[in-house]
Design an enzyme around this catalytic site. Structure first.
Site, short mmCIF file in Angstrom:
data_model
loop_
_atom_site.label_atom_id
_atom_site.label_comp_id
_atom_site.label_asym_id
_atom_site.label_seq_id
_atom_site.Cartn_x
_atom_site.Cartn_y
_atom_site.Cartn_z
N SER A 1 0.86 -1.19 0.00
CA SER A 1 0.00 0.00 0.00
C SER A 1 0.89 1.23 0.00
CB SER A 1 -0.89 0.02 1.24
OG SER A 1 -1.40 1.34 1.41
N HIS B 1 -1.24 -1.35 -4.29
CA HIS B 1 -2.52 -1.01 -3.65
C HIS B 1 -2.58 0.50 -3.39
CE1 HIS B 1 -6.03 -2.09 -1.10
NE2 HIS B 1 -5.60 -1.16 -0.26
N ASP C 1 -4.80 3.59 -1.83
CA ASP C 1 -5.87 3.88 -0.87
C ASP C 1 -6.43 5.27 -1.09
OD1 ASP C 1 -6.07 1.53 0.85
OD2 ASP C 1 -3.98 1.97 1.37
N MET D 1 -9.06 8.04 0.03
CA MET D 1 -9.85 8.40 1.22
C MET D 1 -10.40 9.82 1.06
SD MET D 1 -7.41 6.98 4.25
CE MET D 1 -6.61 5.38 4.12
N HIS E 1 -8.44 1.05 -3.89
CA HIS E 1 -9.36 0.83 -2.76
C HIS E 1 -10.04 2.15 -2.43
CE1 HIS E 1 -9.57 -0.36 1.83
NE2 HIS E 1 -10.77 -0.27 1.27
N MET F 1 -12.21 4.35 -0.30
CA MET F 1 -12.83 4.56 1.01
C MET F 1 -13.52 5.91 0.93
SD MET F 1 -9.67 2.99 3.16
CE MET F 1 -8.62 3.18 1.72
N MET G 1 -11.26 -6.14 5.65
CA MET G 1 -10.47 -5.18 6.42
C MET G 1 -10.13 -5.76 7.79
SD MET G 1 -10.14 -2.56 4.40
CE MET G 1 -9.19 -1.61 5.59
N GLY H 1 -8.74 3.92 7.27
CA GLY H 1 -8.43 5.34 7.46
C GLY H 1 -6.95 5.63 7.61
N GLY I 1 -0.58 1.45 9.61
CA GLY I 1 0.13 1.22 10.86
C GLY I 1 -0.74 0.95 12.06
N ASP J 1 -6.60 -6.51 4.26
CA ASP J 1 -6.05 -5.15 4.30
C ASP J 1 -6.03 -4.63 5.73
OD1 ASP J 1 -5.14 -2.65 3.65
OD2 ASP J 1 -6.92 -2.05 2.51
N GLY J 2 -4.79 -4.44 6.25
CA GLY J 2 -4.61 -3.85 7.57
C GLY J 2 -3.83 -4.73 8.51
N GLY K 1 1.20 -2.14 4.14
CA GLY K 1 1.79 -0.81 4.03
C GLY K 1 3.04 -0.72 4.88
N SER K 2 2.83 -0.54 6.18
CA SER K 2 3.98 -0.34 7.06
C SER K 2 4.93 -1.54 7.05
CB SER K 2 3.51 -0.01 8.48
OG SER K 2 2.44 -0.82 8.85
C1 DX5 Z 1 -6.20 1.34 5.71
C2 DX5 Z 1 -5.77 1.08 4.28
C3 DX5 Z 1 -4.66 0.12 4.18
C4 DX5 Z 1 -3.40 0.55 4.86
C5 DX5 Z 1 -2.74 -0.65 5.45
O1 DX5 Z 1 -7.33 2.13 5.72
O2 DX5 Z 1 -6.86 0.59 3.53
O3 DX5 Z 1 -4.43 -0.27 2.84
O4 DX5 Z 1 -2.48 1.19 4.01
O5 DX5 Z 1 -1.64 -0.25 6.19
P1 DX5 Z 1 -0.88 -1.24 7.18
O6 DX5 Z 1 -0.39 -2.40 6.36
O7 DX5 Z 1 0.22 -0.39 7.70
O8 DX5 Z 1 -1.87 -1.66 8.23
ZN ZN Z 2 -6.44 -0.33 1.49
#
Ligand code: DX5
Ligand code: ZN
Length: 229
Positions: free
Chosen positions: A12, A37, A39, A41, A70, A72, A141, A146, A149, A176-177, A198-199
Site C-alpha cells: 500500500s 494497492h 488507498d 480516502m 481501494h 474509502m 479489512m 483510514g 500502521g 487489508d490492515g 503498508g507499514s
Molecule cells: C487502511 C488502508 C490500508 C493501509 C494498510 O485504511 O486501507 O491499505 O495502508 O496499512 P498497514 O499495512 O500499515 O496496516
Molecule cells: Zn487499502
C-alpha cells in the site's frame, strides 16, 4: 489479468514517501510486489484524505503490475468512471458506503475494471453473499479503514466463511490492515490470496535504499506460503 489463488503481496503506497510516488512504485515492483494497492480516502467515509483520480492517473504511468484501487469514499458511484479512466485495474468499494453496492459493482464492471467489495471489521461475511457473482475480489479489512500502521484485528473466521461461500468462483480474498509475517499465515491458511501491506513493506527502506522493501515482501510471502505447505 488471469485468475489464480497463489499468494500475492500488494504494497500500500499509503506508507510510501508522498513526495516521490513514481519512484516508490517502481521500487516496490522491482523488489517483488505483485500488485500495487492505492488507498483513496475522502475525509467523509473515513477520517483521512489522500488522493483523487488525477493522482491515480499519474501513478498509473509507473505501475507495470496491477493497480488495485481501494475506494474509502461515499458516495462511490459518481467517481467510478473517473477512477476507471485513471487506469485502475481493480476498483474496490465498501458495502458500508451506501445502500446500492450491487449497482456499484455493476457500474465498476461496466466501466471496464475488475470489481472489488470491501468489508469493515464490524460487517459480517454474509453482507456479500448475494454479490459474489458480481465481484472479482472481496477485501476483508483487518483494521478500521483510514490509516496505515494500525493494530491488526483478527478476522480469520470471516475469511474462512468467505472462502466457503466463494467456492469455485474466480473471486480473490484480499486482506487489508496490519498484515505482517506474524499475521499473514493464519489468513493464508483460511483462504486469503492477496495480502495488502503498508507499514510492513515500507519499514526500514526508502527509494534510495529499497532492498529492505524486498526483504519485507519476501518475509510476508514466505510466512504465508509456509502456512499452505
Ligand atoms: C487502511 C488502508 C490500508 C493501509 C494498510 O485504511 O486501507 O491499505 O495502508 O496499512 P498497514 O499495512 O500499515 O496496516
Ligand atoms: Zn487499502
Amino acid at each position: 489479468m488471469s485468475f489464480d489463488r497463489t499468494i500475492k503481496i500488494a504494497p500500500s503506497i499509503l506508507s510510501a514517501d508522498f513526495a516521490d510516488f513514481g519512484r516508490e512504485i517502481r521500487a516496490v515492483e522491482d523488489q517483488g510486489a505483485d500488485w500495487v494497492h492505492v488507498d483513496v480516502m475522502d475525509g467523509h467515509f473515513v477520517p483521512n484524505i489522500t488522493f483523487g483520480p488525477p493522482a491515480v492517473a499519474a501513478f498509473r504511468r509507473h505501475v507495470t503490475t496491477v493497480m488495485d484501487v481501494h475506494l474509502m469514499i461515499a458516495p462511490v458511484d459518481p467517481y467510478i468512471e473517473a477512477f476507471a479512466r485513471a487506469g485502475a485495474d481493480i476498483i474496490t468499494a465498501h458495502v458500508e458506503a451506501g445502500p446500492h453496492i450491487h449497482r456499484t459493482l455493476q457500474a465498476i464492471r461496466g466501466a471496464g475494471a475488475r470489481a472489488g467489495v470491501a468489508l469493515n471489521p464490524g460487517t459480517p461475511a454474509e453482507a456479500v453473499e448475494h454479490l459474489l457473482d458480481l465481484a472479482d475480489l472481496v477485501c476483508v479489512m483487518t483494521v478500521n479503514p483510514g490509516f496505515g500502521g494500525q493494530r491488526f484485528i483478527d478476522m480469520t473466521a470471516k475469511v474462512r466463511r468467505l472462502r466457503q461461500m466463494i467456492g469455485d468462483r474466480p473471486v480473490h480474498i484480499e486482506i487489508d490492515g496490519g498484515v505482517d509475517p506474524s499475521t499473514a499465515p493464519q489468513l493464508a491458511a483460511a483462504g486469503a490470496d492477496v495480502l495488502v501491506a503498508g507499514s510492513a513493506v515500507f519499514r526500514g527502506g526508502s527509494v534510495s535504499n529499497s532492498a529492505p522493501y524486498g526483504e519485507n515482501i519476501r518475509a510476508i510471502r514466505a510466512a504465508a506460503q509456509a502456512a499452505l505447505a
